[in-house]
Design a protein around this motif. Structure first.
Motif, PDB file in Angstrom:
ATOM      1  N   GLU A   5      19.551   6.303   3.170  1.00 62.42           N
ATOM      2  CA  GLU A   5      18.233   6.873   3.464  1.00 62.42           C
ATOM      3  C   GLU A   5      17.197   6.515   2.410  1.00 62.42           C
ATOM      4  N   ILE A   6      17.653   6.146   1.214  1.00 65.72           N
ATOM      5  CA  ILE A   6      16.725   5.762   0.151  1.00 65.72           C
ATOM      6  C   ILE A   6      17.392   4.716  -0.736  1.00 65.72           C
ATOM      7  N   TRP A   7      16.607   3.776  -1.205  1.00 64.65           N
ATOM      8  CA  TRP A   7      17.059   2.749  -2.136  1.00 64.65           C
ATOM      9  C   TRP A   7      16.245   2.901  -3.413  1.00 64.65           C
ATOM     10  N   LEU A   8      16.920   3.004  -4.539  1.00 58.46           N
ATOM     11  CA  LEU A   8      16.254   3.102  -5.832  1.00 58.46           C
ATOM     12  C   LEU A   8      16.265   1.724  -6.485  1.00 58.46           C
ATOM     13  N   ILE A   9      15.098   1.231  -6.851  1.00 57.61           N
ATOM     14  CA  ILE A   9      14.961  -0.092  -7.457  1.00 57.61           C
ATOM     15  C   ILE A   9      14.640   0.091  -8.937  1.00 57.61           C
ATOM     16  N   ARG A  10      15.421  -0.548  -9.789  1.00 59.15           N
ATOM     17  CA  ARG A  10      15.285  -0.386 -11.234  1.00 59.15           C
ATOM     18  C   ARG A  10      14.188  -1.297 -11.802  1.00 59.15           C
ATOM     19  N   THR A  11      13.024  -1.173 -11.234  1.00 57.07           N
ATOM     20  CA  THR A  11      11.830  -1.870 -11.685  1.00 57.07           C
ATOM     21  C   THR A  11      10.649  -0.964 -11.339  1.00 57.07           C
ATOM     22  N   TYR A  12       9.453  -1.408 -11.618  1.00 59.97           N
ATOM     23  CA  TYR A  12       8.302  -0.583 -11.282  1.00 59.97           C
ATOM     24  C   TYR A  12       7.273  -1.435 -10.554  1.00 59.97           C
ATOM     25  N   TRP A  13       6.639  -0.882  -9.566  1.00 58.03           N
ATOM     26  CA  TRP A  13       5.807  -1.640  -8.644  1.00 58.03           C
ATOM     27  C   TRP A  13       4.703  -2.433  -9.329  1.00 58.03           C
ATOM     28  N   ASP A  14       4.076  -1.893 -10.359  1.00 58.48           N
ATOM     29  CA  ASP A  14       2.948  -2.608 -10.945  1.00 58.48           C
ATOM     30  C   ASP A  14       3.370  -3.752 -11.865  1.00 58.48           C
ATOM     31  N   PHE A  15       4.663  -3.904 -12.110  1.00 52.94           N
ATOM     32  CA  PHE A  15       5.140  -5.050 -12.871  1.00 52.94           C
ATOM     33  C   PHE A  15       5.819  -6.072 -11.969  1.00 52.94           C
ATOM     34  N   GLU A  16       5.854  -5.803 -10.697  1.00 54.00           N
ATOM     35  CA  GLU A  16       6.456  -6.706  -9.718  1.00 54.00           C
ATOM     36  C   GLU A  16       5.403  -7.667  -9.190  1.00 54.00           C
ATOM     37  N   PHE A  17       5.871  -8.760  -8.604  1.00 55.41           N
ATOM     38  CA  PHE A  17       5.001  -9.635  -7.845  1.00 55.41           C
ATOM     39  C   PHE A  17       4.985  -9.097  -6.417  1.00 55.41           C
ATOM     40  N   PRO A  18       3.905  -9.285  -5.679  1.00 53.40           N
ATOM     41  CA  PRO A  18       3.832  -8.753  -4.314  1.00 53.40           C
ATOM     42  C   PRO A  18       4.969  -9.276  -3.426  1.00 53.40           C
ATOM     43  N   ARG A  19       5.564  -8.372  -2.686  1.00 55.58           N
ATOM     44  CA  ARG A  19       6.602  -8.718  -1.719  1.00 55.58           C
ATOM     45  C   ARG A  19       6.752  -7.552  -0.755  1.00 55.58           C
ATOM     46  N   PRO A  20       7.205  -7.832   0.448  1.00 58.35           N
ATOM     47  CA  PRO A  20       7.370  -6.749   1.416  1.00 58.35           C
ATOM     48  C   PRO A  20       8.609  -5.901   1.103  1.00 58.35           C
ATOM     49  N   LEU A  21       8.457  -4.598   1.241  1.00 53.65           N
ATOM     50  CA  LEU A  21       9.566  -3.666   1.068  1.00 53.65           C
ATOM     51  C   LEU A  21       9.511  -2.631   2.187  1.00 53.65           C
ATOM     52  N   LEU A  22      10.649  -2.129   2.538  1.00 50.05           N
ATOM     53  CA  LEU A  22      10.705  -1.073   3.545  1.00 50.05           C
ATOM     54  C   LEU A  22      10.260   0.255   2.932  1.00 50.05           C
ATOM     55  N   PRO A  23       9.863   1.216   3.751  1.00 53.05           N
ATOM     56  CA  PRO A  23       9.343   2.483   3.235  1.00 53.05           C
ATOM     57  C   PRO A  23      10.353   3.302   2.425  1.00 53.05           C
ATOM     58  N   ASN A  24      11.646   3.072   2.589  1.00 56.67           N
ATOM     59  CA  ASN A  24      12.621   3.914   1.894  1.00 56.67           C
ATOM     60  C   ASN A  24      13.058   3.327   0.551  1.00 56.67           C
ATOM     61  N   PHE A  25      12.251   2.428  -0.025  1.00 59.25           N
ATOM     62  CA  PHE A  25      12.510   1.890  -1.351  1.00 59.25           C
ATOM     63  C   PHE A  25      11.661   2.662  -2.356  1.00 59.25           C
TER      64      PHE A  25
END
Length: 188
Positions: A5-25
């Motif tokens: 139901e949820i995926w936790l990503i060990r990074t932070y959005w403002d340090f990522e390059f743009p890419r599509p992600l599903l709402p449960n990330f």
């Protein structure tokens, strides 16, 4: 896994390059970061002795135990030319070119050092924990990535203006010296 139901990503959005992600990330990079604690007495005395120049923290992580004699002497030579004191997490043979401004430690309280007001720069392999601790404490980085996620992590930090990148295989003492001076004295 497909029913998560949820995926936790060990990074932070403002340090990522743009890419599509599903709402449960959900981004959780830096979740481990915390304010610095006091340093051990002997280490604090060394840090305090740095005066106005401050210190540089150097760690290539826990996976890398040592460098070749040639590489460690090249690194030590570069560090010896800095006006800053250097705390280097290193378990290998003591380099012959080690300067009086540099102390070697088998282990360092990395977060506490990065959060110390005298810390000016962080030389890092680009491991996730270290880069987020440096971000949390506002410390610029010299990235020397070697494997796994490290090259990608340093590429992100370089793109966001937080790091200068060096190649462990081709760097010379002057390259390391120039990179540290760049992150301390100039915007990257």
């Amino acid at each position: 896994m497909s029913k998560a139901e949820i995926w936790l990503i060990r990074t932070y959005w403002d340090f990522e390059f743009p890419r599509p992600l599903l709402p449960n990330f959900e981004f959780v990079g830096g979740l481990h970061c915390q304010p610095a604690k006091p340093l051990p007495k002997e280490m604090e005395e060394f840090v305090h002795s740095s005066g106005e120049h401050g210190i540089v923290v150097f760690s290539l992580g826990s996976m890398l135990k040592n460098l070749t004699d040639e590489k460690s002497n090249m690194v030590a030579l570069a560090l010896s030319q800095l006006p800053q004191k250097v705390i280097w997490r290193y378990k290998g043979k003591k380099p012959e070119t080690l300067g009086s401004n540099t102390r070697l430690y088998d282990w360092i309280p990395q977060n506490d050092l990065l959060g110390h007001p005298k810390t000016k720069a962080f030389i890092t392999h680009g491991g996730t924990n270290g880069i987020y601790e440096a971000i949390y404490h506002g410390i610029p980085m010299v990235g020397i990535p070697m494997f796994a996620d490290q090259p990608d992590n340093i590429a992100h930090m370089k793109a966001k203006g937080m790091a200068v990148e060096l190649n462990i295989n081709t760097m010379k003492a002057q390259d390391l010296l120039d990179a540290v001076n760049t992150v301390i004295h100039n915007a990257t």
